[in-house]
Enzyme design. Structure first.
Site, PDB file in Angstrom:
ATOM      1  CB  THR A  12      -0.893   0.029   1.255  1.00 13.22           C
ATOM      2  OG1 THR A  12      -0.033   0.085   2.395  1.00 13.22           O
ATOM      3  CG2 THR A  12      -1.762  -1.211   1.356  1.00 13.22           C
ATOM      4  CD  GLU A  52      -5.215  -2.608   1.963  1.00 14.69           C
ATOM      5  OE1 GLU A  52      -5.575  -2.115   0.874  1.00 14.69           O
ATOM      6  OE2 GLU A  52      -4.658  -1.949   2.855  1.00 14.69           O
ATOM      7  CE  LYS A  88     -13.411  13.074  13.021  1.00 18.51           C
ATOM      8  NZ  LYS A  88     -12.213  13.527  12.302  1.00 18.51           N
ATOM      9  CD1 TRP A  93     -18.169  12.796  11.309  1.00 17.83           C
ATOM     10  CD2 TRP A  93     -18.380  10.831  10.251  1.00 17.83           C
ATOM     11  NE1 TRP A  93     -17.522  11.840  12.050  1.00 17.83           N
ATOM     12  CE2 TRP A  93     -17.631  10.634  11.441  1.00 17.83           C
ATOM     13  CE3 TRP A  93     -18.630   9.734   9.421  1.00 17.83           C
ATOM     14  CZ2 TRP A  93     -17.137   9.379  11.806  1.00 17.83           C
ATOM     15  CZ3 TRP A  93     -18.135   8.501   9.793  1.00 17.83           C
ATOM     16  CH2 TRP A  93     -17.399   8.311  10.977  1.00 17.83           C
TER      17      TRP A  93
HETATM   18  P1  ADP Z   1      -3.615   3.946  -1.986  1.00 19.15           P
HETATM   19  O1  ADP Z   1      -4.518   5.091  -2.321  1.00 19.15           O
HETATM   20  O2  ADP Z   1      -3.081   4.009  -0.592  1.00 19.15           O
HETATM   21  O3  ADP Z   1      -2.636   3.633  -3.037  1.00 19.15           O
HETATM   22  P2  ADP Z   1      -5.403   2.003  -2.919  1.00 19.15           P
HETATM   23  O4  ADP Z   1      -4.924   2.178  -4.285  1.00 19.15           O
HETATM   24  O5  ADP Z   1      -5.563   0.654  -2.373  1.00 19.15           O
HETATM   25  O6  ADP Z   1      -4.515   2.677  -1.896  1.00 19.15           O
HETATM   26  O7  ADP Z   1      -6.706   2.895  -2.784  1.00 19.15           O
HETATM   27  C1  ADP Z   1      -7.850   2.454  -2.147  1.00 19.15           C
HETATM   28  C2  ADP Z   1      -8.696   3.602  -1.732  1.00 19.15           C
HETATM   29  O8  ADP Z   1      -9.069   4.434  -2.824  1.00 19.15           O
HETATM   30  C3  ADP Z   1     -10.002   3.176  -1.133  1.00 19.15           C
HETATM   31  O9  ADP Z   1      -9.855   2.771   0.202  1.00 19.15           O
HETATM   32  C4  ADP Z   1     -10.846   4.429  -1.285  1.00 19.15           C
HETATM   33  O10 ADP Z   1     -10.609   5.361  -0.260  1.00 19.15           O
HETATM   34  C5  ADP Z   1     -10.345   5.009  -2.581  1.00 19.15           C
HETATM   35  N1  ADP Z   1     -11.274   4.659  -3.665  1.00 19.15           N
HETATM   36  C6  ADP Z   1     -11.158   3.664  -4.550  1.00 19.15           C
HETATM   37  N2  ADP Z   1     -12.202   3.658  -5.397  1.00 19.15           N
HETATM   38  C7  ADP Z   1     -13.025   4.670  -5.036  1.00 19.15           C
HETATM   39  C8  ADP Z   1     -14.291   5.173  -5.501  1.00 19.15           C
HETATM   40  N3  ADP Z   1     -14.917   4.669  -6.567  1.00 19.15           N
HETATM   41  N4  ADP Z   1     -14.831   6.223  -4.838  1.00 19.15           N
HETATM   42  C9  ADP Z   1     -14.217   6.775  -3.781  1.00 19.15           C
HETATM   43  N5  ADP Z   1     -13.031   6.354  -3.302  1.00 19.15           N
HETATM   44  C10 ADP Z   1     -12.428   5.311  -3.914  1.00 19.15           C
END
Ligand code: ADP
Length: 543
Positions: free
Chosen positions: A185, A331, A441, A446
């Protein structure tokens, strides 16, 4: 009583064999640093993946060893995917946009034995070479003619490494839960964490990806993944495309270039493309400027961040392209939900249909969802209640590599806490309101920064927008809207705030607006809120 069906293991090598047998002539087109348009076939790709598997044996690679890649989307990287995992090793894809300290951390944490790298990332490795002493060798993914001068020790040239190897290789058979790939990640909070995929999870995820209500990928499709092979396996597209027999178009280092993407989409007859919203922003801006229309593209899967409603509308109205939003994370392999229209919703108004498309999507079979309250009790699927989103399924991680449960991300009853906050409506469509840490917040309630961002993206003078919470003596926090203006457009903060009237609850409307030349982005092209909050940490709200 057990059933009486074969227990044939689900292995990545089986996809390779299937692709070579049934779609051996299907084309893979790549843009690489040394070739503007490289073409070959699935058959060629798998033959060379087998050469690589033989070469890795020659180097002394053992089952489960981590072999890293640091590369763009092109055919050699694809060969590494199949050669490394198919032979029983773990393909550790590294994101070259990470900070050097993070690269050092993950290479050492993963205990990578070799790193396969693109020429352009050699300087990156040279700069950290003395901090990754356990790496035994570096393979530069090019031919002898393009080998760079380098201070790295034990450097090999990819083409020379595989040149004399046989293209015959008996893929080993092993337990389908054997680790196949590793992706960290981005580590926006603390050290990056390793997600360790296995063969079974990868194949089940690929079956889901090709399904009609997800990517709907068939042998007749031409697929351009603009999502990098170095992050979450390019959303599983290399496995799904090989399973389906779709032609693949790989943009190499030109991923963020609207002009190159537009040209590739058109000249290679691309029907399906995958990418994060920022990539499409660049493409749509290029189309707008040049008057080009995306005539061949049929659909795009967009995810990784919320997709602005205006983007879905623009694809639909100007290009007749269907946007399928998806949600997922490293994940979750990553597919968790996708937003196609369900039966029974066809007669809704175009506006209502857009409302569904603007949500992250509905559950894909194989990834269960629930939202919970503070006590961990399930919340209703009424589209109103919001709370932490938890998921479970065979392609959701059960732990992180070498963390032995210490991350605290899994519940006692076996669900993964995503760190996202969401609503789920009665039709089963989930919408992300925020990441837990980005939630604003205000007065004990929220405010969804994502909804505020999506709403303002519909304003023609806004190119990109982010909303963050700023400390407020009375309300705890109030939203600040940070905007990049669209080229050649002018607008005032008050005009933007007025745009919110009637579109969101009055008390959600940001207190202030700031204009910037650009927003900070993460290694995966998302707005880096943590950095933005740092930039505005001393900001004084006007009210
Ligand atoms: P990182 O951003 O740390 O590289 P990831 O690529 O695993 O991690 O990103 C996952 C995150 O991206 C999700 O937990 C969520 O917050 C965001 N995300 C993914 N798809 C969407 C979506 N369609 N709408 C809003 N947020 C999204």
């Amino acid at each position: 009583m057990f059933g009486l069906m074969m227990n044939t293991p689900l292995l990545i090598s089986a996809i390779a064999e299937h692709a070579a047998r049934y779609h051996g002539g299907r084309e893979i087109v790549s843009v690489t640093a040394d070739n503007p348009r490289h073409r070959y076939t699935y058959g060629d790709c798998i033959g060379r993946a087998k050469k690589l598997a033989n070469a890795l044996n020659g180097l002394g690679a053992k089952r489960g060893d981590r072999v890293a890649t640091l590369a763009w989307n092109d055919y050699r990287h694809l060969e590494a995917y199949y050669g490394i995992s198919g032979a029983g090793h773990v393909c550790h894809t590294i994101n070259p946009r990470l900070f050097p300290e993070q690269l050092v951390f993950i290479i050492n944490h993963a205990e990578d034995r070799w790193i396969f790298t693109d020429v352009m990332f050699v300087p990156l490795l040279e700069a950290i070479a003395d901090k990754i002493p356990n790496v035994e060798g570096f393979v530069v993914m090019t031919d002898e003619a393009h080998m760079p001068e380098t201070q790295l020790s034990n450097v090999m040239c990819y083409e020379s490494l595989i040149a004399d190897e046989s293209d015959e290789f008996d893929w080993p058979e092993f337990d389908e839960q054997t680790a196949s790939a590793l992706c960290y990640t981005s580590g926006t909070t603390g050290d990056p964490k390793g997600v360790l995929y296995d063969h079974r999870s990868t194949l089940l995820h690929a079956y889901a990806a090709v399904a009609p209500d997800v990517m709907s990928m068939s042998s007749r499709d031409v697929v351009l993944p603009v999502v990098p092979l170095f992050h979450v396996n390019s959303w599983g597209s290399p496995y799904a495309a090989f399973m389906a027999g779709a032609k693949l178009v790989l943009p190499g280092p030109k991923m963020g270039d609207g002009e190159v993407l537009c040209e590739l989409l058109d000249s290679e007859d691309v029907t399906l493309s995958l990418g994060v919203p920022t990539v499409w922003l660049a493409l749509l801006q290029y189309c707008e400027k040049t008057g080009k229309r995306l005539d061949k593209l049929q659909r795009t899967l967009i995810g990784g961040a919320a997709v602005p409603r205006s983007m879905i509308q623009e694809f639909r109205d100007k290009h007749d392209v269907e946007v399928r939003q998806g949600w997922g994370m490293t994940e979750t392999s990553p597919l968790g939900v996708a937003s196609t229209l369900k039966a029974g919703l066809e007669n809704r108004s175009p506006d209502e249909k857009l409302d569904f498309a603007a949500k992250a999507g509905r559950g894909i079979f194989g990834c269960e969802l629930r939202i919970v309250d503070e006590e961990g009790s399930a919340l209703p699927w009424d589209g109103e209640a919001y709370g932490p989103l938890q998921v479970r399924g065979p392609w959701v991680c059960s732990d992180y590599f070498k963390l032995d449960g210490s991350a605290g991300t899994h519940t006692d009853d076996g669900w993964f806490d995503t760190g996202d906050v969401a609503t789920i409506d009665p039709e089963g469509y989930m919408a992300i309101t925020d990441r837990t840490k980005d939630v604003i917040k205000s007065g004990g309630e929220w405010i969804s920064s994502i909804e505020l961002e999506n709403t303002i993206m519909a304003h023609p003078a806004v190119a990109e927008a982010a909303v963050i919470g700023i400390a407020h003596p009375k309300w705890t926090e109030r939203p600040l809207l940070v905007v990049v203006k669209a080229e050649g457009q002018d607008v005032t903060g008050d005009e933007l705030l007025a745009f919110y009237e009637g579109r969101v609850a009055k008390w959600w409307i940001p207190t202030d607006v700031e204009f910037v030349d650009e927003l900070p982005h993460t290694a995966t092209g998302k707005v880096k809120k943590i950095e933005l909050r740092r930039q505005f940490k001393d900001y004084q709200l006007s009210g």
